[in-house]
Design a protein around this motif. Structure first.
Motif, PDB file in Angstrom:
ATOM      1  N   GLY A 239       0.797  -1.217   0.000  1.00 15.30           N
ATOM      2  CA  GLY A 239       0.000   0.000   0.000  1.00 15.30           C
ATOM      3  C   GLY A 239       0.828   1.265   0.000  1.00 15.30           C
ATOM      4  O   GLY A 239       0.296   2.356  -0.270  1.00 15.30           O
ATOM      5  N   ASP A 240       2.119   1.164   0.319  1.00 18.51           N
ATOM      6  CA  ASP A 240       3.005   2.333   0.257  1.00 18.51           C
ATOM      7  C   ASP A 240       3.091   2.859  -1.171  1.00 18.51           C
ATOM      8  O   ASP A 240       2.917   2.110  -2.139  1.00 18.51           O
ATOM      9  CB  ASP A 240       4.409   1.966   0.738  1.00 18.51           C
ATOM     10  CG  ASP A 240       4.531   2.006   2.256  1.00 18.51           C
ATOM     11  OD1 ASP A 240       3.697   2.660   2.888  1.00 18.51           O
ATOM     12  OD2 ASP A 240       5.463   1.366   2.790  1.00 18.51           O
ATOM     13  N   CYS A 241       3.384   4.136  -1.282  1.00 15.43           N
ATOM     14  CA  CYS A 241       3.601   4.748  -2.600  1.00 15.43           C
ATOM     15  C   CYS A 241       5.070   5.143  -2.712  1.00 15.43           C
ATOM     16  O   CYS A 241       5.572   5.899  -1.880  1.00 15.43           O
ATOM     17  CB  CYS A 241       2.713   5.970  -2.767  1.00 15.43           C
ATOM     18  SG  CYS A 241       2.980   6.857  -4.322  1.00 15.43           S
ATOM     19  N   ILE A 242       5.756   4.601  -3.715  1.00 13.82           N
ATOM     20  CA  ILE A 242       7.169   4.922  -3.897  1.00 13.82           C
ATOM     21  C   ILE A 242       7.356   5.738  -5.173  1.00 13.82           C
ATOM     22  O   ILE A 242       6.569   5.649  -6.107  1.00 13.82           O
ATOM     23  CB  ILE A 242       8.051   3.653  -3.953  1.00 13.82           C
ATOM     24  CG1 ILE A 242       7.731   2.830  -5.218  1.00 13.82           C
ATOM     25  CG2 ILE A 242       7.859   2.803  -2.711  1.00 13.82           C
ATOM     26  CD1 ILE A 242       8.701   1.690  -5.448  1.00 13.82           C
ATOM     27  N   PRO A 251      12.288  -1.770  -7.144  1.00 11.56           N
ATOM     28  CA  PRO A 251      12.553  -2.849  -6.196  1.00 11.56           C
ATOM     29  C   PRO A 251      11.319  -3.609  -5.733  1.00 11.56           C
ATOM     30  O   PRO A 251      11.413  -4.456  -4.850  1.00 11.56           O
ATOM     31  CB  PRO A 251      13.181  -2.104  -5.019  1.00 11.56           C
ATOM     32  CG  PRO A 251      12.464  -0.798  -5.006  1.00 11.56           C
ATOM     33  CD  PRO A 251      12.132  -0.483  -6.452  1.00 11.56           C
ATOM     34  N   VAL A 252      10.142  -3.313  -6.293  1.00  9.41           N
ATOM     35  CA  VAL A 252       8.905  -3.938  -5.819  1.00  9.41           C
ATOM     36  C   VAL A 252       8.047  -4.351  -7.008  1.00  9.41           C
ATOM     37  O   VAL A 252       8.248  -3.891  -8.133  1.00  9.41           O
ATOM     38  CB  VAL A 252       8.097  -2.965  -4.927  1.00  9.41           C
ATOM     39  CG1 VAL A 252       8.891  -2.563  -3.708  1.00  9.41           C
ATOM     40  CG2 VAL A 252       7.651  -1.730  -5.727  1.00  9.41           C
ATOM     41  N   ASP A 253       7.095  -5.219  -6.734  1.00 11.97           N
ATOM     42  CA  ASP A 253       6.005  -5.463  -7.679  1.00 11.97           C
ATOM     43  C   ASP A 253       4.871  -4.523  -7.285  1.00 11.97           C
ATOM     44  O   ASP A 253       4.505  -4.444  -6.098  1.00 11.97           O
ATOM     45  CB  ASP A 253       5.505  -6.901  -7.590  1.00 11.97           C
ATOM     46  CG  ASP A 253       6.490  -7.896  -8.196  1.00 11.97           C
ATOM     47  OD1 ASP A 253       7.526  -7.456  -8.721  1.00 11.97           O
ATOM     48  OD2 ASP A 253       6.219  -9.116  -8.144  1.00 11.97           O
ATOM     49  N   GLY A 254       4.336  -3.812  -8.251  1.00 13.05           N
ATOM     50  CA  GLY A 254       3.283  -2.867  -7.904  1.00 13.05           C
ATOM     51  C   GLY A 254       2.512  -2.386  -9.111  1.00 13.05           C
ATOM     52  O   GLY A 254       2.642  -2.919 -10.220  1.00 13.05           O
ATOM     53  N   VAL A 255       1.707  -1.355  -8.893  1.00 16.58           N
ATOM     54  CA  VAL A 255       0.868  -0.769  -9.939  1.00 16.58           C
ATOM     55  C   VAL A 255       1.183   0.720 -10.019  1.00 16.58           C
ATOM     56  O   VAL A 255       1.289   1.396  -8.988  1.00 16.58           O
ATOM     57  CB  VAL A 255      -0.627  -0.974  -9.632  1.00 16.58           C
ATOM     58  CG1 VAL A 255      -1.481  -0.291 -10.693  1.00 16.58           C
ATOM     59  CG2 VAL A 255      -0.962  -2.457  -9.560  1.00 16.58           C
ATOM     60  N   ILE A 256       1.322   1.237 -11.238  1.00 13.60           N
ATOM     61  CA  ILE A 256       1.629   2.652 -11.437  1.00 13.60           C
ATOM     62  C   ILE A 256       0.397   3.484 -11.083  1.00 13.60           C
ATOM     63  O   ILE A 256      -0.686   3.284 -11.652  1.00 13.60           O
ATOM     64  CB  ILE A 256       2.061   2.927 -12.881  1.00 13.60           C
ATOM     65  CG1 ILE A 256       3.333   2.135 -13.219  1.00 13.60           C
ATOM     66  CG2 ILE A 256       2.301   4.421 -13.098  1.00 13.60           C
ATOM     67  CD1 ILE A 256       3.757   2.248 -14.663  1.00 13.60           C
ATOM     68  N   ILE A 257       0.556   4.401 -10.138  1.00 16.03           N
ATOM     69  CA  ILE A 257      -0.533   5.297  -9.749  1.00 16.03           C
ATOM     70  C   ILE A 257      -0.586   6.500 -10.684  1.00 16.03           C
ATOM     71  O   ILE A 257      -1.649   6.910 -11.146  1.00 16.03           O
ATOM     72  CB  ILE A 257      -0.350   5.769  -8.296  1.00 16.03           C
ATOM     73  CG1 ILE A 257      -0.353   4.573  -7.344  1.00 16.03           C
ATOM     74  CG2 ILE A 257      -1.452   6.756  -7.904  1.00 16.03           C
ATOM     75  CD1 ILE A 257      -0.035   4.954  -5.906  1.00 16.03           C
ATOM     76  N   SER A 258       0.583   7.078 -10.953  1.00 15.76           N
ATOM     77  CA  SER A 258       0.660   8.224 -11.854  1.00 15.76           C
ATOM     78  C   SER A 258       2.036   8.278 -12.486  1.00 15.76           C
ATOM     79  O   SER A 258       2.982   7.647 -12.008  1.00 15.76           O
ATOM     80  CB  SER A 258       0.379   9.535 -11.093  1.00 15.76           C
ATOM     81  OG  SER A 258       1.363   9.742 -10.091  1.00 15.76           O
ATOM     82  N   GLY A 259       2.117   9.034 -13.565  1.00 15.46           N
ATOM     83  CA  GLY A 259       3.375   9.151 -14.291  1.00 15.46           C
ATOM     84  C   GLY A 259       3.430   8.181 -15.455  1.00 15.46           C
ATOM     85  O   GLY A 259       2.541   7.347 -15.662  1.00 15.46           O
ATOM     86  N   ALA A 260       4.484   8.286 -16.242  1.00 16.33           N
ATOM     87  CA  ALA A 260       4.688   7.403 -17.387  1.00 16.33           C
ATOM     88  C   ALA A 260       6.183   7.282 -17.629  1.00 16.33           C
ATOM     89  O   ALA A 260       6.965   8.156 -17.239  1.00 16.33           O
ATOM     90  CB  ALA A 260       3.982   7.956 -18.623  1.00 16.33           C
ATOM     91  N   GLY A 261       6.569   6.213 -18.281  1.00 12.82           N
ATOM     92  CA  GLY A 261       7.989   6.028 -18.537  1.00 12.82           C
ATOM     93  C   GLY A 261       8.282   4.822 -19.385  1.00 12.82           C
ATOM     94  O   GLY A 261       7.402   3.990 -19.667  1.00 12.82           O
ATOM     95  N   LEU A 262       9.540   4.710 -19.798  1.00 18.78           N
ATOM     96  CA  LEU A 262      10.021   3.604 -20.599  1.00 18.78           C
ATOM     97  C   LEU A 262      10.788   2.649 -19.677  1.00 18.78           C
ATOM     98  O   LEU A 262      11.758   3.046 -19.023  1.00 18.78           O
ATOM     99  CB  LEU A 262      10.932   4.122 -21.715  1.00 18.78           C
ATOM    100  CG  LEU A 262      11.272   3.149 -22.850  1.00 18.78           C
ATOM    101  CD1 LEU A 262      10.010   2.773 -23.632  1.00 18.78           C
ATOM    102  CD2 LEU A 262      12.302   3.773 -23.780  1.00 18.78           C
ATOM    103  N   ILE A 263      10.358   1.386 -19.630  1.00 16.80           N
ATOM    104  CA  ILE A 263      10.888   0.446 -18.654  1.00 16.80           C
ATOM    105  C   ILE A 263      11.614  -0.705 -19.348  1.00 16.80           C
ATOM    106  O   ILE A 263      11.112  -1.284 -20.314  1.00 16.80           O
ATOM    107  CB  ILE A 263       9.756  -0.118 -17.769  1.00 16.80           C
ATOM    108  CG1 ILE A 263       9.134   1.008 -16.949  1.00 16.80           C
ATOM    109  CG2 ILE A 263      10.267  -1.201 -16.842  1.00 16.80           C
ATOM    110  CD1 ILE A 263       7.984   0.569 -16.078  1.00 16.80           C
TER     111      ILE A 263
END
Length: 631
Positions: A239-242, A251-263
């Motif tokens: 539940g933390d937001c990094i 360093p985590v498995d998660g879901v993007i809340i905001s922003g965009a980028g090339l991974i």
């Protein structure tokens, strides 16, 4: 006595040579370490002569506790060196002895172990042109073959039965006594080279696992209560937001809340093409943000991430518990004496020693065990990287054979609630010939399905009776359950499956865990398991067919030089282990999202279930609407 190979806050790996061949010592170490209050998990890897200790998060907060914990761990290892094992471990020790008795785990060497084999081969090649005395050449070959003699003697003395090393020892002895020096010297060299490659691969794999885990425990920017903090990844909570910026390691498995980028996801997917991700997309630990800035909601950390689970599989190698491996090892065990008898019969009938000992080179021991260990390990890591965590080789093997799936209704309701296409998956499973049964615990829930396929007003005992009844019919039964709806000790079916929630995957007790909370992962896991079994059988044929042709047709009938037998024997095993198994093309299996037949339909569709002549249907919408019946 020991060497600290790796240590970070909360995780320690110590190499202890004695772990390789002293089972009582290994169990004493494990028991002592597990008794420590701050220890979360202890893993012994006998093949790598190492022990891995994971500590609870509360015990790994600072460098002071880190040094004290390491000191306590090392003292436990020292204590175990002179502590005798308690009597209550006898049954477990017996089981371990029985496991080792079957010689399933392939031997591994280091490159330094090649000295004597290569020396014996050099002397054998130079024996004729340089007129090297036979005693010198024979002594060198005996030295190179000493591990075979020792293992053969150990099996006879300790386990009271011969093993495959006895055949090899007799064959090398007879060839040397006949003056055929090159064949036995070449055999020891090629086999030890294969074992050294195997050892190097194991070492490289374990180091890669540690490197990955190190990367998962880096510092990361976290937003808590509108305050930005810098914390270790081990201190993150679900539940933390990094915040991740350009060039940062995720360093985590998660879901993007905001922003965009090339991974760049190469570490996980092994695909070099970067992926553009935005809000709502899932991201996984070990990925690197090449461009942009992301705010990610944490779903899993450290060992619970996909890459963390992969690292654990690499370290523990849970691939030696399969039935096919046990059967093959039992076959090897029972084939030794008949093979010796066959050789004696041939010699009595023909007087040809070369033809008599040729069957001793049948590759009983290398085929299936090597293929299983390499192929299954590749399959387990690949499946986990793609969202299907399969705990062991046995689970993978059973998954490839399953023909019946029993589903807890609560799982269907949960999947419907999160928007999973349950009907499409069940339909696809049926098309593969897998029978579907549904268990309902809800007395108020009306499920209008054919009684042959529904167990209503169920309880754990009725659930158990259903599964046992199906098993008594000779079916291989998988059970899909919700871990919140049953007790961990109530584990039924040939293989258990669960849907992962956002909590710790370590809390899941099932054999197969679908990490993405999507039932399509089960289709994918089955495909991976079947592909792995296909490769195992292909590799077995790759080894057995050339060996039979060479040993029977070449050695026993045509009298071909035994050097060719050695070359065919080892080259086929090398191809099976290091080419076919390690490079299994699991990428050829289409991911569920790309399968046209798996696409979710826009309107509710009916699922046909046909017991005999009856046809039943299940609407796509379940949970909020009642089950409906159609014929």
């Amino acid at each position: 006595m020991y060497e600290v190979v790796h240590s970070t806050l909360g995780r320690y790996r110590i190499r202890v040579p004695r772990l390789a061949d002293d089972l009582q010592f290994a169990e004493a170490v494990s028991n002592l370490l597990e008794s420590l209050q701050f220890v979360k998990e202890v893993r012994i890897n006998s093949a790598a002569s190492s022990v891995v200790v994971d500590c609870k998060a509360s015990a790994a907060r600072d460098s002071t506790s880190h040094s004290k914990i390491q000191e306590v761990i090392l003292s436990c290892i020292e204590q175990a060196s002179y502590t005798k094992q308690a009597n209550d471990s006898d049954s477990k020790q017996t089981a371990t002895d029985s496991f080792d008795d079957l010689d399933q785990i392939p031997e591994v060497n280091q490159w330094k172990d090649l000295g004597m084999p290569l020396l014996s081969f050099t002397l054998a090649m130079m024996a004729a042109p340089l007129e090297v005395p036979p005693l010198i050449v024979g002594t060198a070959i005996a030295g190179a073959a000493l591990p075979w003699f020792n293992r053969a003697a150990d099996s006879l003395i300790k386990h009271r039965h011969p093993n495959i090393d006895l055949l090899d020892s007799v064959w090398m002895t007879m060839q040397t006594l006949q003056g055929q020096y090159i064949a036995p010297a070449l055999k020891t060299s090629l086999v030890e080279i294969r074992r050294s490659f195997r050892g190097q691969g194991e070492k490289s794999r374990e180091q890669k696992a540690w490197d990955l885990l190190d990367c998962l425990n880096q510092d990361v920017l976290v937003e808590r209560d509108n305050v930005e903090l810098s914390l270790k990844a081990s201190e993150l909570e679900v539940g933390d937001c990094i915040k991740v910026s350009t060039g940062d390691f995720i360093p985590v498995d998660g879901v993007i809340i905001s922003g965009a980028g090339l991974i760049d996801c190469y570490h996980l997917t092994r695909k070099a093409t970067p992926v553009h991700c935005g809000a709502g997309k899932k991201v996984y630990a070990s990925s690197i943000l090449l461009e942009g800035e992301l705010f990610i909601e944490v779903k899993r950390t450290l060992d619970n991430t996909r890459i963390g689970l992969v690292a654990n599989i690499m370290q523990t190698e849970p691939v030696y518990d399969t039935q096919i491996g046990l059967h093959q090892a039992e076959f090897v065990k029972n084939a030794i004496l008949p093979t010796l008898l066959l050789g004696g019969t041939i010699f009595a009938a023909t007087g040809n020693l070369g033809a008599a000992i040729s069957p001793f080179q049948f590759d009983f021991g290398s085929g299936i065990p090597i293929s299983i260990s390499t192929t299954f390990l590749t399959a387990l890591t690949y499946a986990t990287e793609n969202g299907v965590y399969i705990r062991s080789g046995r689970a993978l093997e059973v998954l490839s054979q399953m023909d019946t799936l029993v589903i807890d209704e609560s799982v269907l309701m949960y999947l419907h609630a999160i928007g999973s296409d349950v009907t499409g998956v069940i339909n696809a499973l049926q098309q593969q010939g897998i029978s579907i049964y549904i268990v309902s615990y809800n007395l108020n829930q009306q499920i209008a399905l054919h009684p042959d396929y529904i167990l209503s007003e169920a309880n754990p005992q009725k659930h158990l009776n259903l599964v046992r009844g199906l098993q008594h019919q000779g079916r291989t039964v998988a059970v899909l359950q919700d871990r919140y709806n049953y007790k961990p000790e109530f584990k039924i079916g040939d293989v258990s499956i669960s849907i992962a929630r956002n909590e710790s995957v370590a809390e899941e007790t099932a054999d197969v865990v679908l990490l993405d909370s999507q039932l399509w992962g089960l289709i994918y896991g089955i495909a991976i398991a079947k592909k792995a079994m296909q490769v195992v059988y292909e590799n077995t044929a790759t080894i057995v067919v050339p060996n039979l042709m060479m040993q029977i047709g070449g050695g026993m009938v045509l009298g071909i030089n035994p050097v060719w037998n050695v070359i065919v024997n080892n080259s086929s095993a090398f191809i099976a282990e290091f080419i076919n198994s390690a490079r299994t093309d699991f990428d050829s299996i289409p991911a569920p999202a790309s399968l046209s037949c798996y696409k979710q339909q826009k309107k509710p569709s009916m699922l046909a279930i046909a017991p005999g002549s009856a046809e039943l249907a299940l609407p796509v919408t379940i949970g909020s609407e009642r089950w409906r019946h159609a014929t």
